[in-house]
Scaffold this motif. Structure first.
Motif, PDB file in Angstrom:
ATOM      1  N   VAL A   1      10.572   1.801   1.768  1.00  0.00           N
ATOM      2  CA  VAL A   1       9.247   2.190   2.259  1.00  0.00           C
ATOM      3  C   VAL A   1       9.021   3.686   2.052  1.00  0.00           C
ATOM      4  N   LEU A   2      10.024   4.495   2.385  1.00  0.00           N
ATOM      5  CA  LEU A   2       9.879   5.948   2.253  1.00  0.00           C
ATOM      6  C   LEU A   2       9.772   6.369   0.792  1.00  0.00           C
TER       7      LEU A   2
ATOM      8  N   PRO B   1      13.517  -2.481   3.142  1.00  0.00           N
ATOM      9  CA  PRO B   1      14.257  -1.554   4.013  1.00  0.00           C
ATOM     10  C   PRO B   1      13.490  -0.245   4.162  1.00  0.00           C
ATOM     11  N   LEU B   2      13.841   0.539   5.182  1.00  0.00           N
ATOM     12  CA  LEU B   2      13.149   1.798   5.442  1.00  0.00           C
ATOM     13  C   LEU B   2      13.223   2.732   4.241  1.00  0.00           C
ATOM     14  N   SER B   3      14.364   2.766   3.561  1.00  0.00           N
ATOM     15  CA  SER B   3      14.506   3.641   2.397  1.00  0.00           C
ATOM     16  C   SER B   3      13.506   3.284   1.306  1.00  0.00           C
TER      17      SER B   3
ATOM     18  N   TYR C   1       3.730   1.306   5.733  1.00  0.00           N
ATOM     19  CA  TYR C   1       4.677   0.257   6.139  1.00  0.00           C
ATOM     20  C   TYR C   1       3.962  -1.016   6.592  1.00  0.00           C
TER      21      TYR C   1
ATOM     22  N   VAL D   1       2.954   7.265   7.044  1.00  0.00           N
ATOM     23  CA  VAL D   1       4.087   6.377   6.747  1.00  0.00           C
ATOM     24  C   VAL D   1       3.859   5.006   7.377  1.00  0.00           C
TER      25      VAL D   1
ATOM     26  N   LEU E   1      19.040   8.523   3.241  1.00  0.00           N
ATOM     27  CA  LEU E   1      19.150   7.071   3.308  1.00  0.00           C
ATOM     28  C   LEU E   1      19.534   6.439   1.968  1.00  0.00           C
TER      29      LEU E   1
END
Length: 325
Positions: free
Chosen positions: A245-246, A241-243, A228, A224, A142
């Motif tokens: 968060v990861l 964005p998800l990236s 989040y 995760v 990502l």
């Protein structure tokens, strides 16, 4: 250096590091500002994050049963659950001592030899590490440039060859020593290692492999997800964005190994990760503190209750022959 001094250093140094990082973190954000973030946070999302954290720990406790059964033992779920929560609490005092305590609890209350129980804990850590690598891989996909720079900018593989060579030589020496020696101490170590290996390889003998795999993915999915949903509790981090968060999750996970339970290091790791995505300093640190505090309070409460209730439960429900399959 005597054993007592070594143990003292192992306890004191991580606490000193954690205390120093707490001080450093609070130099970067005023205590009054941090308190304001705590006051204005949306506690519905924080509570939901704690709930997902509890679900992950319950799943870990249930998953452990799949690893114990192939060795011929029946693990009672209440003992497994309390052992897991106690593990996390004890790790706040002495790093990795929780895993030893968990295997000890299993030996005391379920009759599973320590080395076999500890072997299963190592095996599940290997499974967890594989899922963590998968999460890192997804984050790489990502946001490759950001993750690569964050994790590996200071890593030079050329400087690590001497470590690899030393490990190979040490392993060869230990193998020869164990293979040839008949010294009573070495024979005892062989017995311990055999039990440890049996526990570690129990994952290969499981009848419920797919259930074990499903629980492993569920555990990390909950990790995760708790990260989040807790980010939604602060307006400045609610649209990450998800990236992001990861990457924040990965950094926070590694920080837990740096100090006891991530004391001091957790908020700073989240802050370092979020700066990649231009999240301001104050909300990044505030989110890190909120995330760490909510999960820590949960562990203190449930881990403390587990340590209190373990002897009570086992006095009311003593081990019996049915525990052996």
């Amino acid at each position: 250096m005597n054993t007592t001094l070594k143990k003292g250093i192992k306890v004191v140094l991580p606490l000193l590091l954690g205390g120093t990082l707490v001080w450093y973190s609070l130099q970067k954000i005023a205590l009054s500002v941090l308190a304001e973030y705590f006051k204005n946070a949306n506690y519905f999302w924080i509570g939901l994050g704690v709930f997902f954290g509890i679900l992950s720990h319950l799943s870990r406790a249930y998953r452990w049963k799949f690893m114990i059964e192939p060795m011929g033992y029946r693990l009672r779920l209440p003992n497994s659950t309390m052992a897991v929560f106690a593990t996390y609490l004890i790790n706040y005092t002495i790093p990795r001592a929780g895993e030893i305590s968990r295997a000890t609890i299993l030996a005391n209350y379920e009759g599973v030899p320590f080395e076999k129980g500890f072997g299963t804990i190592v095996a599940e850590r290997i499974a967890d590490s594989l899922v963590m690598l998968l999460i890192i891989g997804i984050a790489f996909f990502l946001e490759f440039d950001a993750v690569y720079g964050f994790l590996f900018q200071d890593f030079n593989p050329k400087n690590q060859w001497w470590i690899l060579g030393s490990l190979v030589m040490a392993s060869s020496f230990i193998y020869v020593l164990f293979k040839k020696s008949t010294h009573p101490i070495i024979l005892k170590l062989k017995t311990l290692f055999k039990g440890f290996l049996e526990g570690a390889l129990s994952v290969l003998k499981m009848k419920k492999k797919w259930a074990f795999i499903a629980h492993t993915f569920f555990i990390w999915g909950m990790y995760v997800l708790m990260f989040y949903v807790t980010s939604l509790s602060i307006e400045a981090t609610s649209d990450l964005p998800l990236s992001a968060v990861l990457i924040g999750f990965i950094a926070a996970s590694f920080s837990i190994a740096a100090t006891n339970g991530g004391i001091g290091s957790y908020p700073l790791a989240v802050y370092a990760a979020f700066t990649i995505f231009n999240v301001a300093q104050d909300p990044s640190l505030a989110f890190g503190w909120i995330m760490w505090s909510s999960q820590t309070i949960m562990i203190i409460i449930l881990g403390g209750l587990s340590l209190i209730l373990l002897p009570v439960y086992n006095k009311l429900h003593p081990k019996h022959l049915g525990n052996k399959l």
